[in-house]
Design a protein around this motif. Structure first.
Motif, PDB file in Angstrom:
ATOM      1  N   LYS A 198      70.443  12.246  24.076  1.00 58.90           N
ATOM      2  CA  LYS A 198      70.328  13.694  24.284  1.00 58.90           C
ATOM      3  C   LYS A 198      70.476  14.053  25.760  1.00 58.90           C
ATOM      4  CE  LYS A 198      65.235  13.697  24.495  1.00 58.90           C
ATOM      5  NZ  LYS A 198      64.992  14.180  25.843  1.00 58.90           N
ATOM      6  N   ARG A 199      70.234  13.085  26.655  1.00 64.74           N
ATOM      7  CA  ARG A 199      70.419  13.353  28.092  1.00 64.74           C
ATOM      8  C   ARG A 199      71.853  13.768  28.392  1.00 64.74           C
ATOM      9  NH1 ARG A 199      70.340   7.540  28.289  1.00 64.74           N
ATOM     10  NH2 ARG A 199      68.096   7.597  28.613  1.00 64.74           N
ATOM     11  N   GLU A 200      72.792  13.397  27.521  1.00 65.78           N
ATOM     12  CA  GLU A 200      74.202  13.725  27.734  1.00 65.78           C
ATOM     13  C   GLU A 200      74.619  15.005  27.027  1.00 65.78           C
ATOM     14  OE1 GLU A 200      76.791  10.454  26.884  1.00 65.78           O
ATOM     15  OE2 GLU A 200      75.356   8.963  27.597  1.00 65.78           O
ATOM     16  N   THR A 201      73.730  15.578  26.222  1.00 65.07           N
ATOM     17  CA  THR A 201      74.112  16.738  25.415  1.00 65.07           C
ATOM     18  C   THR A 201      73.160  17.915  25.619  1.00 65.07           C
ATOM     19  OG1 THR A 201      72.872  15.926  23.479  1.00 65.07           O
ATOM     20  CG2 THR A 201      75.180  15.263  23.668  1.00 65.07           C
ATOM     21  N   GLY A 202      72.534  17.962  26.780  1.00 61.39           N
ATOM     22  CA  GLY A 202      71.689  19.103  27.111  1.00 61.39           C
ATOM     23  C   GLY A 202      70.221  18.807  27.184  1.00 61.39           C
ATOM     24  N   GLY A 203      69.791  17.644  26.704  1.00 56.77           N
ATOM     25  CA  GLY A 203      68.381  17.287  26.755  1.00 56.77           C
ATOM     26  C   GLY A 203      68.014  16.630  28.068  1.00 56.77           C
ATOM     27  N   SER A 204      66.728  16.436  28.277  1.00 59.49           N
ATOM     28  CA  SER A 204      66.258  15.794  29.507  1.00 59.49           C
ATOM     29  C   SER A 204      66.376  14.281  29.376  1.00 59.49           C
ATOM     30  CB  SER A 204      64.816  16.196  29.801  1.00 59.49           C
ATOM     31  OG  SER A 204      63.973  15.788  28.733  1.00 59.49           O
TER      32      SER A 204
ATOM     33  N   PRO B 189      71.646  15.509  19.418  1.00 57.23           N
ATOM     34  CA  PRO B 189      71.138  14.881  18.196  1.00 57.23           C
ATOM     35  C   PRO B 189      71.085  15.867  17.039  1.00 57.23           C
ATOM     36  CG  PRO B 189      69.336  15.317  19.709  1.00 57.23           C
ATOM     37  CD  PRO B 189      70.593  15.697  20.424  1.00 57.23           C
ATOM     38  N   ALA B 190      70.839  15.345  15.848  1.00 60.52           N
ATOM     39  CA  ALA B 190      70.846  16.189  14.657  1.00 60.52           C
ATOM     40  C   ALA B 190      69.844  17.329  14.798  1.00 60.52           C
ATOM     41  CB  ALA B 190      70.517  15.348  13.426  1.00 60.52           C
ATOM     42  N   GLY B 191      70.302  18.535  14.482  1.00 63.81           N
ATOM     43  CA  GLY B 191      69.413  19.693  14.569  1.00 63.81           C
ATOM     44  C   GLY B 191      68.190  19.577  13.684  1.00 63.81           C
ATOM     45  N   SER B 192      68.297  18.822  12.589  1.00 66.73           N
ATOM     46  CA  SER B 192      67.148  18.642  11.698  1.00 66.73           C
ATOM     47  C   SER B 192      66.054  17.803  12.335  1.00 66.73           C
ATOM     48  CB  SER B 192      67.592  17.979  10.391  1.00 66.73           C
ATOM     49  OG  SER B 192      68.170  16.707  10.644  1.00 66.73           O
ATOM     50  N   MET B 193      66.358  17.158  13.486  1.00 63.22           N
ATOM     51  CA  MET B 193      65.364  16.358  14.194  1.00 63.22           C
ATOM     52  C   MET B 193      64.919  17.009  15.499  1.00 63.22           C
ATOM     53  SD  MET B 193      65.078  14.072  11.981  1.00 63.22           S
ATOM     54  CE  MET B 193      63.898  13.019  12.810  1.00 63.22           C
ATOM     55  N   THR B 194      65.447  18.180  15.816  1.00 61.86           N
ATOM     56  CA  THR B 194      65.047  18.865  17.049  1.00 61.86           C
ATOM     57  C   THR B 194      64.417  20.214  16.761  1.00 61.86           C
ATOM     58  OG1 THR B 194      67.224  19.913  17.322  1.00 61.86           O
ATOM     59  CG2 THR B 194      66.904  17.758  18.340  1.00 61.86           C
TER      60      THR B 194
ATOM     61  N   SER C 298      65.475   9.243  15.029  1.00 59.04           N
ATOM     62  CA  SER C 298      66.047  10.583  15.241  1.00 59.04           C
ATOM     63  C   SER C 298      67.479  10.545  15.743  1.00 59.04           C
ATOM     64  CB  SER C 298      65.210  11.439  16.206  1.00 59.04           C
ATOM     65  OG  SER C 298      63.919  11.637  15.725  1.00 59.04           O
ATOM     66  N   GLY C 299      68.011   9.341  15.974  1.00 58.46           N
ATOM     67  CA  GLY C 299      69.397   9.217  16.387  1.00 58.46           C
ATOM     68  C   GLY C 299      70.325   9.171  15.181  1.00 58.46           C
ATOM     69  N   ALA C 300      71.368   8.357  15.272  1.00 59.29           N
ATOM     70  CA  ALA C 300      72.360   8.296  14.204  1.00 59.29           C
ATOM     71  C   ALA C 300      72.878   6.877  14.080  1.00 59.29           C
ATOM     72  CB  ALA C 300      73.518   9.253  14.483  1.00 59.29           C
ATOM     73  N   VAL C 301      73.271   6.520  12.858  1.00 51.61           N
ATOM     74  CA  VAL C 301      73.851   5.208  12.558  1.00 51.61           C
ATOM     75  C   VAL C 301      75.107   5.425  11.734  1.00 51.61           C
ATOM     76  CG1 VAL C 301      73.570   3.119  11.151  1.00 51.61           C
ATOM     77  CG2 VAL C 301      71.744   3.835  12.685  1.00 51.61           C
ATOM     78  N   GLY C 302      76.155   4.655  12.030  1.00 52.25           N
ATOM     79  CA  GLY C 302      77.351   4.800  11.217  1.00 52.25           C
ATOM     80  C   GLY C 302      78.557   4.150  11.854  1.00 52.25           C
ATOM     81  N   TYR C 303      79.729   4.721  11.581  1.00 46.56           N
ATOM     82  CA  TYR C 303      80.973   4.098  12.018  1.00 46.56           C
ATOM     83  C   TYR C 303      81.932   5.103  12.627  1.00 46.56           C
ATOM     84  CZ  TYR C 303      83.093   5.871   7.628  1.00 46.56           C
ATOM     85  OH  TYR C 303      83.558   6.673   6.608  1.00 46.56           O
ATOM     86  N   PHE C 304      82.838   4.544  13.454  1.00 40.46           N
ATOM     87  CA  PHE C 304      83.968   5.272  14.030  1.00 40.46           C
ATOM     88  C   PHE C 304      85.218   4.464  13.688  1.00 40.46           C
ATOM     89  CE2 PHE C 304      80.235   6.010  16.651  1.00 40.46           C
ATOM     90  CZ  PHE C 304      80.164   7.394  16.668  1.00 40.46           C
TER      91      PHE C 304
END
Length: 680
Positions: free
Chosen positions: A318-324, A578-583, A607-613
């Motif tokens: 979140k430090r990279e997306t507007g959070g502290s 991060p997901a809005g449902s966790m903030t 509260s983060g995310a898991v998956g693939y790219f």
């Protein structure tokens, strides 16, 4: 006409590390697309006492002119006569490679695009050096080694290296180094031809008709792997009109053709076979370079993942997306990374709907051997992975917040809402159990059996493991550009009887508070997706629907939108993280509130995310909830366990009911371990 170089590389290391061979082979590989100039420092050292003087002359007489696009001119040393030899000249080229002890010295580093440090064990170095240079070097080995010691004592070059390679002298180092160089921001533009070639290499694919239990297959293939990912649709018996239960994906970093990336703070560490690159910058910047900007393969039928990267994004990004920026235990080098990914060379995709096992492999990673191994394993697998016996004694968890403390924090969140600083605050706490004798994979099997879920996952990254039965999708992007978010807000436990269970469903679906929570997050995610979407495609095909799982009922909505043509996919994911449902909402100001309410405690993976790219441009990420995070403890075979839990706070929330919801959400994971919620 002078040619200004676009890439200047320095290859440093102690004598006998194999720098000369690496430089020559790397130059050969790079010459496929451009001219390369190669300089060896042994041509300029003024004798066996000349390391310091030669390093100085190299910077001033060779590196500085070449970096300006001018020819380098120096006195070539005659080692046989121990006198200066004839003048030598080297013309500049688009790529300049300089190798030798001192190539990466402090005076040179500002003129180099990358420093490569080559290392091997000391005993191996001496054997290799004397085999190459014979008795002449043997006589001077100790004297020269003392100069190297003095050089490195005054200038810790390995600590400043952009790429470090463990040179096994088996021919693998040049390829591994080149892969690492392509990931460096300063080198990537110059190496765009090599990057394009890599991105265009489709994997070898075969399909087998089989319907294995995904966990049983993963256990047979990868349960002992140090870096492995299983993304499993484990609730196959549940109704799923949106096909989230169709695929399971598994892979591990088991060959030199794989990569492992870990991000901490503002630095990423990329392991490409025997080479390790240190990458400054943010995680999403790296994701944009390594996935989004690399070029995509055509979609391969309905196969969801083509390697590609798999892994997790921790909440602290979140430090990279507007959070502290909160940095605690996760920033300790031996602790869990903020984010971690593998790029496997071999992948298994199980299509549960079509009873098909898809195998994908790079040709260089022994595709036929991999295919044959899986073919041989499939008939031998059990119908389902065995569920381990309960842990005895059951882990005893403690809570970061007891009931009075959590109720007070709920009231603190409501005060922030009353002041107009937020509309909804997704408050969390954590449970911990220290030094528990257990096996991470067995814990996943316990959770899987107790709580099947469409986004179950098992992660292993060295001394960190995670076992999850997450029901919630954070965000997906199809190869065609369609995005989807499916937030969950609103939870009830399962009832003791069919009648009680139905009553709980009806209570949840008619609850004004839960519907308000859910709709606020839907509005937030509509905004998140709209940053890079065609606004005409934004829709909410499901609003406040009820989904039932083994231990809970959940209220779920779906938001769809299509990316604008050419829109950056990595940035689209970052815009929603991060997901809005966790903030809660609004996201940025609410994250600041949460930092205070949660005592400056980093959530870590939770509260983060898991998956693939996927290499096709597709991505699918779940929200990290209902997840047991495990870190290796001091005693062998023991693990520190943590479980994050929480809920959305609104102005109408009842503090006691919020505490009850925390207990309800924790029940699924705790009960699978035989544990109980601590305290009243």
């Amino acid at each position: 006409m002078a040619t200004s170089p676009v890439l200047v590389l320095g290859i440093d290391g102690r004598s006998g590390a194999g720098k000369s061979t690496l430089a020559a082979e790397l130059a050969t590989a790079l010459r496929r697309h451009r001219e390369v100039a190669l300089f060896h420092l042994e041509d300029i050292y003024p004798g066996w006492d000349g390391l310091e003087a030669g390093t100085h002359d190299y910077v001033t007489q060779v590196l500085a002119p070449l970096s300006r696009g001018e020819a380098a001119v120096w006195n070539n040393w005659d080692w046989a006569a121990s006198t200066p030899g004839p003048r030598s000249t080297l013309s500049p080229a688009p790529v300049v490679i300089i190798e030798g002890v001192g190539a990466g010295c402090a005076a040179a580093r500002e003129l180099l695009d990358a420093v490569i440090w080559v290392q091997v064990p000391d005993a191996t170095r001496k054997v290799r050096a004397l085999e190459r240079d014979g008795a002449v070097f043997a006589e001077h080995w100790d004297h020269w080694a003392a100069q190297e010691e003095a050089y490195l004592a005054a200038d810790a070059v390995p600590d400043h290296a952009d790429v470090t390679v463990e040179n096994r002298a088996d021919g693998s180092a040049p390829d591994h180094v080149l892969r690492a160089l392509k990931a460096l921001p300063r080198c990537a533009p110059a190496l765009s031809p090599e990057r394009t070639e890599s991105a265009a290499q489709a994997p070898v694919h075969t399909a087998l008709q089989a319907a294995p239990d995904a966990a049983a297959l993963f256990e047979a293939l990868y349960a002992e792997a140090g870096h492995a990912v299983l993304l499993e649709s484990s609730n196959l018996g549940f109704a799923d009109p949106r096909q989230r239960n169709r695929y399971s994906i598994m892979a591990a970093a088991t060959t030199d053709h794989c990569a492992v990336y870990e991000h901490r703070g503002a630095v990423g560490i990329l392991h490409e076979g025997t080479a390790t690159a240190r990458l400054a910058g943010g995680f999403f910047d790296w994701l944009a370079r390594s996935w989004d900007a690399a070029g995509f393969l055509p979609a391969q039928g309905e196969i969801p993942f083509v390697p590609g990267w798999l892994g997790y994004l921790g909440y602290e990004l979140k430090r990279e997306t507007g959070g502290s920026d909160i940095r605690v235990d996760s920033q300790v080098p031996s602790g869990p990374a903020d984010a971690a990914m593998i790029r496997p060379s071999q992948v298994v995709v199980v299509d549960h709907q079509a009873s098909t096992v898809h195998l994908l492999s790079t040709a260089a990673a022994d595709a036929e051997g991999f295919f044959g191994r899986v073919r041989e394993l499939l008939p031998q697998l059990p119908t389902t992975a065995a569920v381990p016996a309960p842990l005895v004694p059951a882990p005893a968890f403690t809570s970061h917040d007891d009931r009075p403390a959590y109720l007070e924090k709920v009231r603190g969140a409501q005060e922030q809402i009353r002041l107009g600083n937020s509309y909804e605050v997704c408050l969390t706490t954590s449970l911990r159990a220290e030094a528990v004798p257990c096996d991470p994979w067995e814990n996943y099997l316990r959770l899987r059996a107790a709580n099947p879920a469409p986004f179950a996952h098992y992660l292993r990254f060295g001394d960190m493991a995670a076992a999850s039965t997450s029901p919630e999708r954070f965000m997906s992007i199809g190869s065609d550009g369609w995005m989807r978010a499916e937030p969950i807000k609103g939870t009830r436990p399962r009832g003791d009887s069919p009648e009680a269970d139905l009553a709980l469903v009806r209570e949840l679906e008619s609850s004004p508070k839960d519907r308000a929570e859910n709709i606020m997050i839907v509005d937030l995610l509509r905004n998140d997706l709209s940053h890079f979407a065609d606004p005409r495609t934004l829709s909410v095909p499901r609003l406040c629907a009820i989904e039932s799982y083994a231990s809970v009922h959940q209220m779920v909505s779906t938001i769809d939108a299509r990316l604008r043509p050419g829109a950056p996919r990595a940035e689209a994911i970052a815009a929603a993280f991060p997901a809005g449902s966790m903030t809660g909402a609004p996201k940025v100001s609410t994250m600041e509130i949460l930092d205070v309410l949660e005592d400056g405690r980093a959530r870590g993976l939770y509260s983060g995310a898991v998956g693939y790219f996927s290499a096709t441009g597709a991505a699918d990420l779940s929200v990290v909830i209902r997840t047991l995070v495990m870190g290796s403890a001091a005693a062998p075979g023991t693990w520190n366990l943590s479980l994050g839990v929480g809920g959305a706070i609104t102005a109408d929330s009842s503090p006691q009911e919020e505490w009850d919801e925390v207990r309800t959400k924790a029940f699924g994971v705790l009960s699978a371990l035989g544990s109980v919620f601590p305290g009243p």
